[in-house]
Design a protein around this motif. Structure first.
Motif, PDB file in Angstrom:
ATOM      1  N   LEU A  80     -76.159 -15.442  31.217  1.00 63.44           N
ATOM      2  CA  LEU A  80     -74.892 -15.137  30.371  1.00 63.44           C
ATOM      3  C   LEU A  80     -75.035 -14.160  29.170  1.00 63.44           C
ATOM      4  CD1 LEU A  80     -73.245 -18.659  30.154  1.00 63.44           C
ATOM      5  CD2 LEU A  80     -72.399 -16.665  31.422  1.00 63.44           C
ATOM      6  N   PRO A  81     -74.383 -13.156  28.995  1.00 60.16           N
ATOM      7  CA  PRO A  81     -74.489 -12.238  27.855  1.00 60.16           C
ATOM      8  C   PRO A  81     -74.117 -12.662  26.691  1.00 60.16           C
ATOM      9  CG  PRO A  81     -73.616 -10.782  29.698  1.00 60.16           C
ATOM     10  CD  PRO A  81     -73.768 -12.358  30.028  1.00 60.16           C
ATOM     11  N   SER A  82     -75.130 -12.720  25.777  1.00 56.20           N
ATOM     12  CA  SER A  82     -74.682 -13.291  24.395  1.00 56.20           C
ATOM     13  C   SER A  82     -73.041 -12.894  23.865  1.00 56.20           C
ATOM     14  CB  SER A  82     -75.574 -13.051  23.330  1.00 56.20           C
ATOM     15  OG  SER A  82     -75.757 -11.755  23.116  1.00 56.20           O
ATOM     16  N   ILE A  83     -72.920 -11.774  24.034  1.00 66.93           N
ATOM     17  CA  ILE A  83     -71.566 -11.134  23.538  1.00 66.93           C
ATOM     18  C   ILE A  83     -70.580 -11.841  24.257  1.00 66.93           C
ATOM     19  CG2 ILE A  83     -71.459  -9.049  25.259  1.00 66.93           C
ATOM     20  CD1 ILE A  83     -70.503  -9.512  21.391  1.00 66.93           C
ATOM     21  N   VAL A  84     -70.690 -12.607  25.298  1.00 65.96           N
ATOM     22  CA  VAL A  84     -69.439 -13.109  26.180  1.00 65.96           C
ATOM     23  C   VAL A  84     -69.043 -14.461  25.254  1.00 65.96           C
ATOM     24  CG1 VAL A  84     -68.867 -14.169  28.155  1.00 65.96           C
ATOM     25  CG2 VAL A  84     -70.247 -12.101  28.318  1.00 65.96           C
ATOM     26  N   ILE A  85     -69.932 -14.928  24.900  1.00 63.97           N
ATOM     27  CA  ILE A  85     -69.832 -16.614  24.136  1.00 63.97           C
ATOM     28  C   ILE A  85     -69.817 -16.556  22.708  1.00 63.97           C
ATOM     29  CG2 ILE A  85     -70.982 -17.600  25.980  1.00 63.97           C
ATOM     30  CD1 ILE A  85     -73.625 -17.748  23.978  1.00 63.97           C
ATOM     31  N   GLN A  86     -69.672 -14.973  22.289  1.00 59.99           N
ATOM     32  CA  GLN A  86     -69.242 -15.242  20.781  1.00 59.99           C
ATOM     33  C   GLN A  86     -68.039 -15.577  20.567  1.00 59.99           C
ATOM     34  OE1 GLN A  86     -71.514 -14.737  18.504  1.00 59.99           O
ATOM     35  NE2 GLN A  86     -73.194 -13.894  19.942  1.00 59.99           N
ATOM     36  N   GLY A  98     -75.527 -12.110  14.160  1.00 65.00           N
ATOM     37  CA  GLY A  98     -75.112 -13.507  13.776  1.00 65.00           C
ATOM     38  C   GLY A  98     -74.442 -13.575  12.317  1.00 65.00           C
ATOM     39  N   PRO A  99     -75.108 -13.044  11.455  1.00 64.06           N
ATOM     40  CA  PRO A  99     -74.820 -12.946  10.099  1.00 64.06           C
ATOM     41  C   PRO A  99     -73.413 -12.199   9.647  1.00 64.06           C
ATOM     42  CG  PRO A  99     -77.035 -12.847   9.897  1.00 64.06           C
ATOM     43  CD  PRO A  99     -76.895 -12.780  11.429  1.00 64.06           C
ATOM     44  N   LEU A 100     -73.394 -11.079  10.296  1.00 67.40           N
ATOM     45  CA  LEU A 100     -72.166 -10.299  10.391  1.00 67.40           C
ATOM     46  C   LEU A 100     -70.993 -10.855  11.085  1.00 67.40           C
ATOM     47  CD1 LEU A 100     -71.129  -7.219  10.082  1.00 67.40           C
ATOM     48  CD2 LEU A 100     -71.647  -6.837  12.551  1.00 67.40           C
TER      49      LEU A 100
END
Length: 330
Positions: free
Chosen positions: A166-172, A262-264
């Protein structure tokens, strides 16, 4: 008697002639063989010299291109390093200078203020928390998959591994909605608390592979002595997994130190909770102004590079061993 003597003498002389001819032919053949051996040895020596020359040329060409690549990759760092020691006006003057006319620490004095120290404090808190939570939770999960047999364990482990795809951007977006409902946006909780639950599929996989290489006879002996599962994990398995644990701790440090997205996403609008990556971006990466000279930007960049470099040079052997053991064990 004369005939016999003559016959004897003639036969003996013939024998002498034949033996001499054989000796002569043998000596001649030996000379030919010796000459052939000398020629063969000379040809072999010539081939060895040619092979040595070719190998030397190949090594020289390889080192030449390696040095070129080294210069290519290190040039930005050296440019940043020397730029950080320039004065304010010299740092943006034209033509661009590589070496400063005089070394000064003005940029470092300007950037090392209370705000940057607050960013460093927040980053250090996140790093220490994750460096403890990630390997601990990942090793617990790996111990469950390796030593605790339950129905469907392989299926559950396959699902855990499937999350790697799973790409991390998908679950953001789902994570942002969940954290927002908890009231965690603008705090350090989204960067720390989730790491308690598993520590990541890759880390679980690496520790599981390492644990599979530990003999079960050690655990059986501990069980005979009355140790329970928690005692076996904490006092036997975990110390034996220190090479791969060290590898995960170092990777966690590097990932947390360099984390920007993450911080952004989760710390927007809360400057007092910024980590170094996002705080430096907002403070020093704006347009050129009286408080934002290039030498200050480069000085902050040098400060950001120093801790990961030190950690890497100290633990590079553990990093290599961790990768090797994680890939080969089991």
């Amino acid at each position: 008697m004369r005939l016999r003597c003559r016959g004897f003498c003639s036969s003996s002389s013939a024998c002498l002639r034949s033996s001499c001819s054989r000796r002569a032919s043998g000596c001649f053949t030996g000379r030919i063989l010796n000459m052939e051996e000398i020629v063969t040895a000379g040809q072999a020596e010539t081939r060895r010299k040619k092979a040595k020359v070719k190998r030397g040329v190949k090594i020289s060409v390889s080192y030449f291109f390696l040095v070129l690549l080294l210069v290519f990759f290190l040039f930005p760092f050296f440019f940043m390093f020397f730029k950080s020691f320039m004065g304010d006006k010299e740092s943006y003057s034209l033509p661009v200078r590589f070496f400063p006319s005089s070394f000064t620490l003005t940029a470092y004095k300007a950037v090392l203020d209370v705000t940057l120290l607050q960013y460093f404090k927040n980053t250090l808190f996140v790093i220490v928390f994750n460096a403890i939570a990630v390997p601990l939770s990942a090793s617990l999960c790996a111990y469950g998959f390796t030593r605790v047999k339950f129905q469907g364990s392989e299926f559950v482990f396959a699902i855990v591994l499937a999350t790697i795809m799973l790409p991390s951007i998908v679950i953001q977006i789902p994570l942002y909605v969940i954290f927002n409902s908890f009231g965690w946006i603008g705090t350090l909780y989204p960067l720390t608390i989730p790491n308690i639950f598993g520590g990541g599929a890759v880390n679980i996989f690496l520790i599981r592979q390492f644990m599979r290489g530990i003999p079960k006879d050690i655990e059986n002996s501990a069980k005979i002595d009355g140790a329970n599962s928690w005692t076996i994990y904490w006092r036997i398995i975990l110390p034996l997994c220190m090479p791969i644990i060290t590898f995960i701790i170092v990777n966690t440090f590097l990932g947390t130190w360099n984390d920007f997205m993450g911080p952004l996403i989760y710390l927007a609008g809360k400057p007092e909770n910024y980590t170094l990556a996002i705080g430096i971006y907002y403070k020093f990466m704006g347009g050129l102004s009286m408080k934002n000279y290039p030498n200050q930007q480069m000085a902050v960049g040098v400060l950001m590079v120093i801790p990961p470099s030190i950690i890497f040079f100290i633990f590079q052997r553990q990093l290599i061993e961790g990768v090797t053991f994680g890939g080969l064990k089991g």
